[in-house]
Motif scaffolding. Structure first.
Motif: not given
Length: 446
Positions: A327-342, A344-347
């Motif tokens: 509803l806030e019309q956000c079309y931009n996301f930054v997914c931060v993975n701290v010391m994580n290379f799989d 998982q959070e981005t998926q």
């Protein structure tokens, strides 16, 4: 030709038509709505002539179907009208050969309240076709005659609700109304031999723009009485109302955004405006545990994009808050993975975005950020894990999600860390502003 209805009664998502507890109509979109909640107090429909071939554009595709961010221009105009809840019906006049293409656009971008009619060979004949569809009781047609009808151009995608409300309100009182803008250039009249005959005093004249609105009975009667010459060569609807119904239109000052996409360069200008408008909000999504470096990255982004709203929230809460993000019309996301290379959070984030259908109308940018220290894990192992981003990116690109990866060096030295974060913020800002599909699946290093 009998009008062909497409869709139901609710506008496309995102940009839903919501009802407040008091019943007021509230539209949300990537554009500002300065008069949200106000309604004209009468039934309103709109007619869009879209049968032109776009000769001045200089491209084989009619300009209303030219792509902007891989989406046809006319779709943006339909969205601008759809988000106005008090416009009951939208009639689009297109050529017979483009009818199937227009149907495809309506289905793909989930436009609602749209009916199609066959256009005429001229602008006025196309408008007349749209008016006939609203006036006549066609079998199985859901259209009904409105009190006021808006006439707008299919290639003016940036019309705002407040301008629409002003012309409709003025038309309700005066019978006809139209948006005008100050003349930019002086108008001159040449003589038969190609020399200057005389010029007009620019301050006394205005440029006629769209939208225009009319009491339906006034403009329909004008078109019924209209001569073949006017139907063939005329371009000004307000003049028809004056000439045939003696109705003097009220002129309403329009906004600078009412310009018409006419030339090829206008497509680039329109794309730039759309990119800017959908880049005004960035959501930083992180794992369950907050990290001090995420806060620093957020501050760096705020410094890099001073006019942009940058917020952050844990991924575990993102599902609960996702409807609000839409509803806030956000079309931009930054997914931060701290010391994580799989990834998982981005998926997880990509899965939620796909379910939300947020990317139907505009491309959504997702930047998967990974903090790392060269000394903690062998570099080759890190790169092998992170290169999976290419496969993810190919898959989500089909759903209009632009995924890129960003590695931010995680040194022990505080000054070096701040410099890495600053560079990372600059890269993220560029990815969001440009929305370059050529960078999809790329792994960038700050």
């Amino acid at each position: 030709m009998e009008p062909r209805p497409s869709g139901g009664s609710k506008p496309a998502e995102p940009g839903p038509c919501l009802r407040s507890p008091g019943g007021a109509c509230q539209g949300t979109s990537a554009y500002s709505l300065s008069s949200a909640g106000a309604e004209p107090g009468c039934s309103v429909a709109a007619v869009l002539p879209a049968g032109g071939c776009g000769e001045r554009m200089g491209v084989p595709t009619p300009k209303q179907f030219c792509p902007i961010l891989e989406r046809p221009l006319i779709s943006y105009t339909l969205q601008a009208l759809e988000r106005v809840c008090w416009i009951k019906d939208i009639v689009v006049a297109v050529t017979r050969e483009n009818m199937e293409a227009m149907d495809g656009i309506i289905q793909r971008y989930q436009h609602k309240r749209i009916s199609l009619v066959e256009s005429g060979v001229t602008r006025h004949r196309s408008i007349f076709s749209g008016l006939k569809a609203l006036a006549e009781n066609q079998p199985n047609s859901k259209l009904s005659k409105p009190e006021v009808v808006i006439i707008h151009d299919a290639v003016r995608p940036f019309v705002e609700e407040d301008v629409l409300l002003k012309v409709v309100t003025a038309a309700k009182e005066h019978g006809a109304a139209g948006a005008v803008r100050p003349l930019v250039s002086t108008v001159i009249s040449p003589s038969a031999d190609g020399c200057l005959d005389h010029s007009l005093e620019r301050a006394r004249y205005k440029a006629s723009e769209m939208p225009q609105a009319f009491l339906f009975d006034v403009i329909y009667e004008a078109y019924q009485q209209c001569s073949d010459y006017d139907l063939e060569f005329g371009t000004e609807c307000l003049q028809l109302a004056l000439k045939y119904c003696h109705t003097k239109a009220k002129l309403v000052e329009g906004s600078p955004d009412l310009w018409k996409v006419t030339y090829k360069r206008d497509l680039y200008a329109a794309e730039s405006i759309i990119k800017e408008r959908i880049s005004q909000q960035i959501c930083i999504v992180m794992g369950t545990k907050e990290n001090e470096h995420v806060g620093l990255l957020e501050e760096m982004l705020k410094n890099e994009l001073k006019q942009v709203n940058v917020t952050s929230r844990p991924l575990c809460h993102a599902g609960r808050d996702l409807q609000q993000i839409i509803l806030e019309q956000c079309y931009n996301f930054v997914c931060v993975n701290v010391m994580n290379f799989d990834f998982q959070e981005t998926q997880k984030l990509l899965g939620m975005l796909e379910e939300s259908r947020l990317s139907i109308l505009y491309p959504v940018v997702v930047v998967s950020v990974h903090f790392f220290d060269y000394n903690s894990v062998p570099f080759g192992e890190k790169m092998e894990n992170l290169m999976w981003i290419r496969e993810f990116a190919k898959e989500v690109k089909k759903r209009n999600i632009l995924l890129c990866g960003l590695l931010i060096y995680y040194p022990q030295d505080e000054l070096k860390l701040q410099e890495s974060l600053r560079q990372g913020a600059t890269i993220i800002a560029a990815l969001i502003k440009e929305r370059n599909s050529g960078l999809v699946g790329q792994l960038l290093v700050a």
